[in-house]
Design an enzyme around this catalytic site. Structure first.
Site, mmCIF file in Angstrom:
data_model
loop_
_atom_site.group_PDB
_atom_site.id
_atom_site.type_symbol
_atom_site.label_atom_id
_atom_site.label_comp_id
_atom_site.label_asym_id
_atom_site.label_seq_id
_atom_site.Cartn_x
_atom_site.Cartn_y
_atom_site.Cartn_z
ATOM 1 N N ARG A 114 87.967 -12.732 94.028
ATOM 2 C CA ARG A 114 87.176 -13.181 92.862
ATOM 3 C C ARG A 114 85.689 -13.370 93.184
ATOM 4 N NH1 ARG A 114 91.689 -16.675 92.323
ATOM 5 N NH2 ARG A 114 93.212 -15.733 90.933
ATOM 6 N N LYS A 136 74.092 -5.553 87.791
ATOM 7 C CA LYS A 136 75.040 -4.724 87.032
ATOM 8 C C LYS A 136 75.826 -3.888 88.022
ATOM 9 C CE LYS A 136 73.105 -3.724 82.482
ATOM 10 N NZ LYS A 136 72.649 -2.617 81.614
ATOM 11 N N GLU A 178 63.370 6.467 86.463
ATOM 12 C CA GLU A 178 63.445 5.036 86.115
ATOM 13 C C GLU A 178 62.046 4.401 86.127
ATOM 14 O OE1 GLU A 178 66.007 3.827 84.815
ATOM 15 O OE2 GLU A 178 67.839 4.613 85.713
ATOM 16 N N LYS A 217 61.643 -6.007 86.241
ATOM 17 C CA LYS A 217 63.087 -6.115 85.979
ATOM 18 C C LYS A 217 63.576 -7.551 86.196
ATOM 19 C CE LYS A 217 67.603 -4.058 86.592
ATOM 20 N NZ LYS A 217 68.377 -2.913 87.050
ATOM 21 N N GLU A 227 72.488 -9.092 78.954
ATOM 22 C CA GLU A 227 72.056 -8.032 78.023
ATOM 23 C C GLU A 227 72.452 -8.287 76.566
ATOM 24 O OE1 GLU A 227 72.127 -4.059 79.737
ATOM 25 O OE2 GLU A 227 72.448 -3.238 77.743
ATOM 26 N N ARG A 231 67.193 -7.477 77.713
ATOM 27 C CA ARG A 231 67.624 -6.563 78.786
ATOM 28 C C ARG A 231 67.957 -5.173 78.242
ATOM 29 N NH1 ARG A 231 71.376 -7.819 84.147
ATOM 30 N NH2 ARG A 231 71.005 -5.778 85.079
ATOM 31 N N ASN A 235 67.188 0.076 78.907
ATOM 32 C CA ASN A 235 67.962 1.286 78.599
ATOM 33 C C ASN A 235 67.139 2.334 77.852
ATOM 34 O OD1 ASN A 235 70.654 0.599 79.567
ATOM 35 N ND2 ASN A 235 70.522 -1.052 78.081
ATOM 36 N N HIS A 238 68.191 5.938 77.873
ATOM 37 C CA HIS A 238 69.510 6.000 78.516
ATOM 38 C C HIS A 238 70.653 6.401 77.586
ATOM 39 C CE1 HIS A 238 67.517 4.325 81.953
ATOM 40 N NE2 HIS A 238 68.632 4.213 82.640
ATOM 41 N N HIS A 242 72.438 9.214 79.357
ATOM 42 C CA HIS A 242 73.826 9.158 79.860
ATOM 43 C C HIS A 242 74.647 10.311 79.294
ATOM 44 C CE1 HIS A 242 73.880 4.631 81.122
ATOM 45 N NE2 HIS A 242 73.563 5.422 82.116
ATOM 46 N N HIS A 252 71.571 11.105 87.499
ATOM 47 C CA HIS A 252 71.223 10.043 86.553
ATOM 48 C C HIS A 252 69.713 10.035 86.245
ATOM 49 C CE1 HIS A 252 71.526 6.176 84.553
ATOM 50 N NE2 HIS A 252 70.459 5.801 85.249
HETATM 51 N N1 LIG Z 1 73.239 -1.033 88.282
HETATM 52 C C1 LIG Z 1 72.170 -0.662 87.641
HETATM 53 O O1 LIG Z 1 71.432 -1.473 87.068
HETATM 54 C C2 LIG Z 1 71.810 0.797 87.622
HETATM 55 C C3 LIG Z 1 70.531 1.210 87.162
HETATM 56 C C4 LIG Z 1 70.213 2.572 87.245
HETATM 57 C C5 LIG Z 1 71.132 3.481 87.742
HETATM 58 N N2 LIG Z 1 72.353 3.041 88.149
HETATM 59 C C6 LIG Z 1 73.330 3.983 88.710
HETATM 60 O O2 LIG Z 1 72.790 4.485 89.925
HETATM 61 C C7 LIG Z 1 73.356 5.763 90.196
HETATM 62 C C8 LIG Z 1 72.248 6.727 90.600
HETATM 63 O O3 LIG Z 1 71.654 6.240 91.777
HETATM 64 P P1 LIG Z 1 70.948 7.243 92.815
HETATM 65 O O4 LIG Z 1 70.024 8.124 92.102
HETATM 66 O O5 LIG Z 1 70.445 6.401 93.919
HETATM 67 O O6 LIG Z 1 72.160 8.171 93.249
HETATM 68 P P2 LIG Z 1 73.042 8.307 94.590
HETATM 69 O O7 LIG Z 1 73.520 6.990 95.051
HETATM 70 O O8 LIG Z 1 74.055 9.343 94.286
HETATM 71 O O9 LIG Z 1 71.987 8.869 95.649
HETATM 72 C C9 LIG Z 1 71.410 10.118 95.430
HETATM 73 C C10 LIG Z 1 71.553 11.025 96.658
HETATM 74 O O10 LIG Z 1 70.642 10.589 97.659
HETATM 75 C C11 LIG Z 1 71.340 10.492 98.913
HETATM 76 N N3 LIG Z 1 70.616 9.489 99.705
HETATM 77 C C12 LIG Z 1 70.650 8.151 99.575
HETATM 78 N N4 LIG Z 1 69.735 7.589 100.372
HETATM 79 C C13 LIG Z 1 69.132 8.580 101.053
HETATM 80 C C14 LIG Z 1 68.084 8.620 102.006
HETATM 81 N N5 LIG Z 1 67.434 7.526 102.406
HETATM 82 N N6 LIG Z 1 67.716 9.837 102.497
HETATM 83 C C15 LIG Z 1 68.335 10.978 102.056
HETATM 84 N N7 LIG Z 1 69.299 11.000 101.146
HETATM 85 C C16 LIG Z 1 69.693 9.807 100.634
HETATM 86 C C17 LIG Z 1 72.749 10.145 98.529
HETATM 87 O O11 LIG Z 1 73.666 10.458 99.538
HETATM 88 C C18 LIG Z 1 72.938 11.011 97.287
HETATM 89 O O12 LIG Z 1 73.275 12.320 97.661
HETATM 90 C C19 LIG Z 1 74.089 6.192 88.930
HETATM 91 O O13 LIG Z 1 75.470 6.033 89.114
HETATM 92 C C20 LIG Z 1 73.581 5.212 87.884
HETATM 93 O O14 LIG Z 1 74.522 4.992 86.862
HETATM 94 C C21 LIG Z 1 72.699 1.730 88.106
#
Ligand SMILES: NC(=O)c1ccc[n+]([C@@H]2O[C@H](COP(=O)([O-])OP(=O)(O)OC[C@H]3O[C@@H](n4cnc5c(N)ncnc54)[C@H](O)[C@@H]3O)[C@@H](O)[C@H]2O)c1
Length: 352
Positions: A114, A136, A178, A217, A227, A231, A235, A238, A242, A252
Site C-alpha cells: 500500500r 501521476k 512538453e 508544474k 486534477e 492541473r 494537458n 494532450h 494521446h 508521447h
Molecule cells: N506522469 C506524468 O505526469 C507524465 C507526463 C508526461 C508523460 N508521461 C508519460 O511518459 C512517457 C514518455 O516518457 P519518455 O519520453 O521519457 O519515454 P521513454 O521512457 O520511453 O524514454 C524514451 C527513450 O529514451 C531512452 N532513454 C532514456 N534515458 C536515456 C538516456 N539518458 N540516454 C539515451 N536514451 C535514453 C529510453 O530507453 C527510451 O527508448 C509516456 O508513457 C507518457 O505517457 C507521464
C-alpha cells in the site's frame, strides 16, 4: 543546484536539479534500508557502470525500453520481483529512466504494501521537465493511455541534466513537446523559448528550462494535486496528442507536439485563441517538430484519432470531447465540443 519543494496534502517532496545531485543524495537515500531499482534496457546498457557505482548490492529490474512495456503484465512482473526480493514497508524504489519507467515504477511503489518510498531519477528531457514531477503514475490498458494508475508523490526527484548527453536528438524533440506545452501556459517560458531558438539543444539552456518547467508544474500540482481544476491545464495538446500516439505509434512527446498544433488551430478557428498568439505558438511547435521531422506523419488516421479522443480521461458524461487549449499569452481554457464538431474541426485543422 536548484531545490524545489512540492507540498501536497499527501506529502512534502523535494526536487533537486543539478549535475552533482546524484553524488550528494544517493549515498544518503540508499543507506540503511533495502532498495529496489527499476530501469529500462537502454538506460541500463548506457549506464551500467553508474548502476554498479550507486546500486552495487541492490536488486535491479530491467524492463524492455519503450511504451509497449507500460502494461499490467510488466507491473505484475515488477511487483513479483519486489515481493521475491523481500522488500519491506521501509524499503525504497528508485525509478531510473524516462517517463515509462517513472510512471510504472511510481505505480509499483504506490501498490507494494500500500505504498513504499519512491525516488524518481529521470533520464530523458521529457521526464526531467514533466513526468517525474507531480505524482501521476499509470499503465496503459485496452488501447487507452494511462487509464489505470494512482496519484502517488515521490519523496525525492533527482534531476541530473548530464543524462541528456546520451539522449538521441529525437528524444530531445520529445522533451521539447512538453516544454512547448509549458510555453503555452507560462509567458516567461514562452519568451525564453521564443528568444533563444538557436539554443534549444544546448545543455546549459535546457537546464535553465528544466528548472522553469518544474517550478511551473510544482505550483500547479500544489494548487490542484488531483486534477479537479488548474492541473487540467497541463494537458494542453494532450487530448488529440494521446489519440495520435495510439493510432500512429509516434512517441508521447512527438504526439503532443502534433496534438498541440491541431488543438491550437481548432481554438483559433473557434475564436477562442488570439490569432497572432496562436500563430506564434504553432511556430514554436513547428520548430520543435523540425528538429527531427517524422516522414511518416500524414494524418491518414485522423478519423481514428478522433474516435480515440472519446476515451480521454478529461471527458465527462456529457458526451463531448474535452480539451485544454491555449487562449492568450499565459492563459488557457477548457473547450468541450460535441463529437461530430470535434471531428470536423480536427479535419479542418489538418488541412491548414
Ligand atoms: N506522469 C506524468 O505526469 C507524465 C507526463 C508526461 C508523460 N508521461 C508519460 O511518459 C512517457 C514518455 O516518457 P519518455 O519520453 O521519457 O519515454 P521513454 O521512457 O520511453 O524514454 C524514451 C527513450 O529514451 C531512452 N532513454 C532514456 N534515458 C536515456 C538516456 N539518458 N540516454 C539515451 N536514451 C535514453 C529510453 O530507453 C527510451 O527508448 C509516456 O508513457 C507518457 O505517457 C507521464
Amino acid at each position: 543546484m536548484e531545490t524545489i519543494v512540492l507540498k501536497t496534502p499527501s506529502m512534502e517532496g523535494k526536487i533537486y536539479v543539478g549535475k552533482d545531485i546524484l553524488e550528494k543524495r544517493l549515498p544518503v537515500l540508499t543507506a540503511g534500508q533495502q532498495n529496489f531499482v527499476l530501469t529500462d534496457s537502454n538506460v541500463y546498457r548506457l549506464y551500467k557502470e553508474w548502476f554498479v557505482r550507486y546500486f552495487q548490492d541492490t536488486e535491479i529490474f530491467v524492463l524492455e525500453a519503450g511504451e509497449a512495456s507500460k502494461t499490467f503484465q510488466s507491473l505484475y512482473e515488477i511487483l513479483s520481483k519486489m515481493t521475491g526480493a523481500g522488500l519491506h514497508r521501509t524499503s525504497r524504489l528508485f525509478a531510473v529512466g524516462g517517463g515509462v519507467i517513472g510512471d510504472i515504477g511510481g505505480l509499483a511503489a504506490a501498490l507494494y504494501m500500500r505504498g513504499i518510498s519512491c525516488v524518481q531519477i529521470p533520464t530523458t528531457l521529457l521526464s526531467q521537465v514533466d513526468s517525474s514531477v507531480g505524482g501521476k503514475t499509470a499503465v496503459d490498458l485496452g488501447g487507452v493511455k494511462n487509464i489505470v494508475g494512482a496519484f502517488y508523490q515521490p519523496c525525492e526527484v533527482l534531476v541530473d541534466p548530464s543524462f541528456l548527453k546520451t539522449l538521441p536528438r529525437r528524444e530531445i524533440k520529445c522533451g521539447l513537446g512538453e516544454i512547448v506545452k509549458y510555453a503555452a501556459l507560462n509567458g516567461e517560458i514562452f519568451d525564453l523559448l521564443s528568444n533563444n531558438t538557436e539554443k534549444w539543444t544546448e545543455l546549459a539552456f535546457l537546464e535553465a528550462l528544466i528548472v522553469s518547467c518544474i517550478r511551473h508544474k510544482a505550483g500547479v500540482v500544489e494548487a490542484d494535486e488531483k486534477e479537479s481544476g488548474e492541473r487540467k491545464s497541463l494537458n494542453v495538446g494532450h487530448t488529440t496528442g494521446h489519440a495520435i500516439e495510439l493510432t500512429s505509434g509516434l512517441s508521447h512527446g512527438e504526439s503532443v507536439l502534433y496534438g498541440m498544433r491541431l488543438e491550437t488551430k481548432i481554438a483559433m478557428d473557434l475564436g477562442v485563441c488570439e490569432k497572432s498568439y496562436g500563430e506564434a505558438l504553432v511556430s514554436l511547435v513547428d520548430r520543435a517538430i523540425a528538429l527531427e521531422p517524422c516522414s511518416d506523419m500524414d494524418f491518414k488516421n485522423i478519423e481514428q484519432d478522433a474516435e480515440k479522443a472519446r476515451s480521454d480521461k478529461k471527458n465527462t458524461d456529457d458526451g463531448k470531447i474535452h480539451m485544454a487549449v491555449a487562449k492568450a499569452k499565459g492563459e488557457w481554457t477548457m473547450l468541450a465540443l460535441p463529437f461530430t464538431e470535434y471531428q470536423d474541426a480536427l479535419k479542418n485543422a489538418v488541412k491548414k
